[in-house]
Design a protein around this motif. Structure first.
Motif, PDB file in Angstrom:
ATOM      1  N   LYS A   1       1.030  -1.011   0.123  1.00  0.00           N
ATOM      2  CA  LYS A   1       0.508   0.306   0.183  1.00  0.00           C
ATOM      3  C   LYS A   1       0.677   0.519  -0.012  1.00  0.00           C
ATOM      4  CE  LYS A   1      -3.777  -1.945   2.490  1.00  0.00           C
ATOM      5  NZ  LYS A   1      -4.998  -1.999   3.512  1.00  0.00           N
TER       6      LYS A   1
ATOM      7  N   TYR B   1      -3.761  -0.165  -6.114  1.00  0.00           N
ATOM      8  CA  TYR B   1      -3.672  -0.966  -5.454  1.00  0.00           C
ATOM      9  C   TYR B   1      -4.317  -2.059  -5.226  1.00  0.00           C
ATOM     10  CZ  TYR B   1      -3.351  -3.499  -0.624  1.00  0.00           C
ATOM     11  OH  TYR B   1      -4.040  -4.879  -0.041  1.00  0.00           O
TER      12      TYR B   1
ATOM     13  N   CYS C   1       3.187   1.996  -2.996  1.00  0.00           N
ATOM     14  CA  CYS C   1       1.893   1.790  -4.232  1.00  0.00           C
ATOM     15  C   CYS C   1       1.418   3.665  -4.534  1.00  0.00           C
ATOM     16  CB  CYS C   1       0.300   1.544  -4.592  1.00  0.00           C
ATOM     17  SG  CYS C   1       0.154  -0.163  -4.784  1.00  0.00           S
TER      18      CYS C   1
END
Length: 194
Positions: A50, A70, A53
């Protein structure tokens, strides 16, 4: 509707299922109680992905520079490729990387931090970046690198054993099979001798 005709062509009756005519409940799906929970390592990897991204952009040619999304396969593949490089960085690079992380205040364990560090090196110290990349070659975890090394060994073995192989290009299955068979037999002989 064209979609209804398409469904009939495939032997399916009824209207096409779309979001507009969906009458199913929209409640969240709950996992059964016996479903395995996410391990701590998986949770760490997910959090790292996460973070990656949000900080790193797409490197693919057609979408270069766009924000990574993501949960997509392309984001995970790019993330895994970069993540595999962190574990094999050389001692000097590791030292410089850790100092850079302390100086910039980013997490040394985050994959995105190493990608940003490499970007910093390419801009500010290209010779040092090239040195680190060259030192890592062969240790990147890319299957492509190990395949090339194996192909070189197979070509050398094939020439020594009378096979006609080109300097480049694809190796025939016959040559690959003969190489593997010969090495399997030599490994069997060594294990019986021991």
């Amino acid at each position: 509707m064209a979609s209804d005709a398409l469904l009939k062509a495939f032997g399916m009756d009824g209207p096409l299922h779309t979001a507009e005519n969906d009458s199913r409940p929209t409640e969240a799906i709950s996992l059964p109680s016996d479903a395995p929970e996410q391990t701590e390592r998986e949770a760490d990897t997910d959090a790292d992905l996460k973070d990656y991204c949000t900080r790193i952009t797409d490197t693919r040619k057609a979408t270069k520079g766009r924000k990574l999304i993501y949960g997509t396969q392309s984001a995970r593949a790019q993330f895994e490729r970069h993540r595999s490089r962190i574990g094999v960085i050389t001692g000097n690079e590791r030292t410089h990387y850790e100092e850079w992380c302390r100086h910039t205040g980013v997490d040394v364990n985050a994959t995105a931090s190493h990608v940003e560090f490499r970007g910093f090196l390419w801009v500010e110290f290209p010779d040092l970046a090239r040195k680190y990349v060259d030192a890592m070659k062969g240790h990147s975890g890319d299957p492509d690198t190990s395949d090339r090394a194996e192909n070189r060994l197979i070509r050398e073995w094939a020439r020594d054993h009378g096979y006609d192989v080109s300097k480049r290009g694809r190796l025939s299955m016959e040559v690959r099979h003969a190489y593997r068979l010969a090495h399997r037999e030599s490994a069997d002989k060594e294990s019986h001798a021991a």
